[in-house]
Enzyme design. Structure first.
Site, short mmCIF file in Angstrom:
data_model
loop_
_atom_site.label_atom_id
_atom_site.label_comp_id
_atom_site.label_asym_id
_atom_site.label_seq_id
_atom_site.Cartn_x
_atom_site.Cartn_y
_atom_site.Cartn_z
N LYS A 52 0.92 -1.17 0.17
CA LYS A 52 -0.01 0.09 0.04
C LYS A 52 0.79 1.41 -0.17
O LYS A 52 2.07 1.27 -0.18
CB LYS A 52 -1.06 -0.11 1.20
CG LYS A 52 -1.64 -1.27 1.22
CD LYS A 52 -2.64 -1.56 0.05
CE LYS A 52 -3.53 -3.07 0.02
NZ LYS A 52 -4.37 -3.23 1.04
C1 LIG Z 1 -5.46 -4.23 1.54
C2 LIG Z 1 -6.79 -3.89 1.46
C3 LIG Z 1 -7.48 -4.24 2.49
C4 LIG Z 1 -7.14 -4.98 3.66
O1 LIG Z 1 -5.98 -4.54 4.36
P1 LIG Z 1 -5.25 -5.50 5.37
O2 LIG Z 1 -4.32 -4.36 5.83
O3 LIG Z 1 -4.39 -6.42 4.36
O4 LIG Z 1 -6.03 -6.15 6.34
C5 LIG Z 1 -9.06 -4.13 2.34
N1 LIG Z 1 -9.55 -3.55 1.17
C6 LIG Z 1 -8.94 -3.24 0.27
C7 LIG Z 1 -9.52 -2.41 -0.98
C8 LIG Z 1 -7.43 -3.50 0.30
O5 LIG Z 1 -6.78 -3.16 -0.72
#
Ligand SMILES: *Cc1c(COP(=O)(O)O)cnc(C)c1O
Length: 381
Positions: A185
């Site tokens: 991210k």
């Molecule tokens: C990465 C992601 C999540 C979940 O995040 P985590 O930190 O992996 O639990 C939820 N929604 C979207 C759209 C994501 O890209």
């Protein structure tokens, strides 16, 4: 052909400053729920211009906390798009609620306010927008719709930290905004997440929720000279550690630079792929600044998997974001939604491919990916 290094789809950046920040915390009195948590929360809140930020152990925990704070429970419906990571919908199920899938628009693959409007019933309790690939949804339209029905609007902004709608940054576009700090991210704490809001009551509720539903954490008890605490809600251990918050705080300083780098990579991709008739790019809507999380292209459905395999064989980390949530066996067994439930998302699901995109990429990497795609189309009838 020379052996080329595998080019991943996404990758974190970690520098000496990040390492020093974590080491400093390791040597401090606090490994978890110490001063680094509040420092990270306050810095992110200030960066986005919101009053409250609640750090939790993952983006998924952040979505769960948001659903809890909005009071979602059995019988309640929450409207969200199917073109997302399963966690967006799972968070509704954790609370015993029912996810209701609304379609996306065909140009940016973002939640379509018209489809949302058609799904609203007396049982609807919230709307969750997903800023797919990093581009903010049509928040003015979604907000107007939500306000008309007195519904809260939440944003799954796990892709869009660093994006904006006109001059308003992601984080201020909905009642609650959820971020993930997974390594792919915008910035990372390894695992981690945050919910930001301007609503003090929602923030306090989520702070209890991340700590077993307990009204005071151990630092507050220490400051107040008391051992007493009361558990008032059924919460979880969703705390984010000081170690992780130190990393996030250090990473935040570099966020704008990384988004700029991602943007330049996307622009180069658009230049090189724009001339290919077989490749369709997602539209960047006027007035919106994408955080450029994913570089998504669309190709003829019958060629998508072949192109995926061709790129993977060339050491290029292509990926698909995402298979639709209601096509996962868990959802298919329980909801059994017919073909045509979300026709735009269903067609897009077959055509989308995510190309490598991360701030540490070189422009020569972009050229390598694009020439891989061009070779594929030259040799595929
Ligand atoms: C990465 C992601 C999540 C979940 O995040 P985590 O930190 O992996 O639990 C939820 N929604 C979207 C759209 C994501 O890209």
């Amino acid at each position: 052909m020379p052996h080329e290094e595998y080019l991943p789809n996404g990758r974190q950046q970690v520098d000496e400053g990040d390492i020093a920040a974590v080491v400093e915390t390791l040597q401090s009195d606090w490994l978890t729920t110490g001063p680094a948590v509040e420092r990270f929360e306050q810095c992110l809140a200030a960066h986005l211009g919101v009053t409250r930020a609640v750090a939790v152990s993952s983006g998924t925990a952040a979505l769960h906390a948001a659903m809890f704070a909005l009071g979602i429970g059995p019988g309640d419906e929450v409207i969200l798009p199917p073109l997302t990571f399963a966690a967006t919908a799972n968070a509704v199920l954790y609370q015993g609620g029912t996810p209701v899938f609304a379609d996306v628009e065909n140009e940016g693959l973002l939640l379509d306010p018209v489809s949302v409007g058609a799904r609203i019933t007396p049982r609807t309790k919230a709307i969750v927008a997903v800023d797919y690939a990093g581009q903010p949804c049509d928040y003015p339209a979604l907000r107007e719709l939500a306000a008309g029905y007195g519904l809260p609007l939440a944003s799954d902004a796990c892709h869009s930290l660093g994006g904006a709608f006109q001059d308003t940054p992601v984080g201020r576009l909905a009642d609650l905004t959820v971020f993930s700090f997974h390594p792919v991210k915008s910035l990372t704490t390894a695992e981690g997440g945050m919910v930001v809001t301007n609503d003090a009551a929602l923030a306090e509720c989520m702070k209890r929720f991340r700590n077993h539903g307990i009204d005071r954490d151990h630092r507050q008890r220490q400051a107040q000279g008391t051992w007493e605490y009361r558990m008032t809600d059924l919460g979880y251990n969703y705390r984010l550690s000081d170690l992780q918050c130190a990393l996030g705080w250090s990473q935040l300083k570099k966020l704008s630079g990384w988004i700029g780098k991602r943007r330049r990579i996307v622009e180069r991709y658009r230049e090189l792929l724009g001339e290919l008739p077989q490749v369709r790019l997602l539209k960047e809507h006027d007035g919106r600044t994408s955080a450029c999380h994913l570089m998504v292209i669309r190709v003829e459905a019958h060629l998508r998997d072949e192109l995926f395999n061709h790129l993977r064989a060339a050491g290029i980390g292509a990926n698909v974001h995402y298979g639709l949530v209601y096509r996962h066996p868990y959802y298919a067994e329980r909801f059994d939604l017919p073909e045509g439930t979300c026709p735009v998302a269903e067609q897009a699901e077959k055509e989308i491919l995510s190309l490598p995109l991360f701030p540490g990429m070189e422009m020569t990497d972009v050229e390598r990916v694009c020439s891989g795609i061009k070779t594929f189309f030259r040799t595929t009838p």
